[in-house]
Design a protein around this motif. Structure first.
Motif, PDB file in Angstrom:
ATOM      1  N   LEU A  21     -12.951  13.767   1.561  1.00 59.13           N
ATOM      2  CA  LEU A  21     -13.664  12.699   1.619  1.00 59.13           C
ATOM      3  C   LEU A  21     -15.062  12.510   2.408  1.00 59.13           C
ATOM      4  O   LEU A  21     -16.158  12.204   1.984  1.00 59.13           O
ATOM      5  N   ARG A  62      -4.711   6.328  -0.148  1.00 59.27           N
ATOM      6  CA  ARG A  62      -3.718   4.997   0.098  1.00 59.27           C
ATOM      7  C   ARG A  62      -2.384   4.989  -0.409  1.00 59.27           C
ATOM      8  O   ARG A  62      -1.504   4.082  -0.317  1.00 59.27           O
ATOM      9  N   THR A  77      -9.989   7.985  -2.340  1.00 63.21           N
ATOM     10  CA  THR A  77      -9.513   6.714  -1.293  1.00 63.21           C
ATOM     11  C   THR A  77      -8.275   6.267  -2.275  1.00 63.21           C
ATOM     12  O   THR A  77      -7.239   5.944  -1.421  1.00 63.21           O
TER      13      THR A  77
END
Length: 113
Positions: free
Chosen positions: A18, A66, A62
């Motif tokens: 990330l 999640r 992402t």
């Protein structure tokens, strides 16, 4: 899928990925603006393509983060015995065929006492 052979302290590389994607997106955005202002449309287009790839990678990262601990096991998720191909996990101390350290098995049908 966890196999149980990885270290107990193993962590997912998603957080590092990330930050690297964010770093790349910032640099390609800077390059896109700089090359657009200096009149280099080819380099600006190349930076735009890399920027789109970095944004797409950020979306994938992402999404996977999640999904939670099922795909990112933490310290509270214990490792499990890996699949050995016969559909059942092998007990510790068994040989490659699952019948003992030396390959033999002194079960009721073997004729051994």
């Amino acid at each position: 899928m966890r196999t149980g052979s990885e270290p107990a302290t193993a962590r997912s590389p998603l957080r590092m990925r990330l930050w690297l994607s964010l770093w790349g997106a910032l640099w390609t955005l800077f390059g896109l603006v700089a090359f657009s202002l200096t009149g280099r449309p080819g380099w600006a287009a190349a930076c735009a393509v890399v920027l789109l790839l970095a944004i797409l990678d950020l979306c994938v990262i992402t999404y996977r983060m999640r999904q939670g601990p099922h795909y990112q096991p933490g310290r509270d998720v214990p490792p499990y015995e890996p699949d050995h191909g016969d559909g059942r996990p092998r007990r510790p101390g068994t040989g490659p065929d699952g019948h003992g350290k030396n390959g033999g098995w002194a079960g009721p049908s073997s004729g051994r006492p």
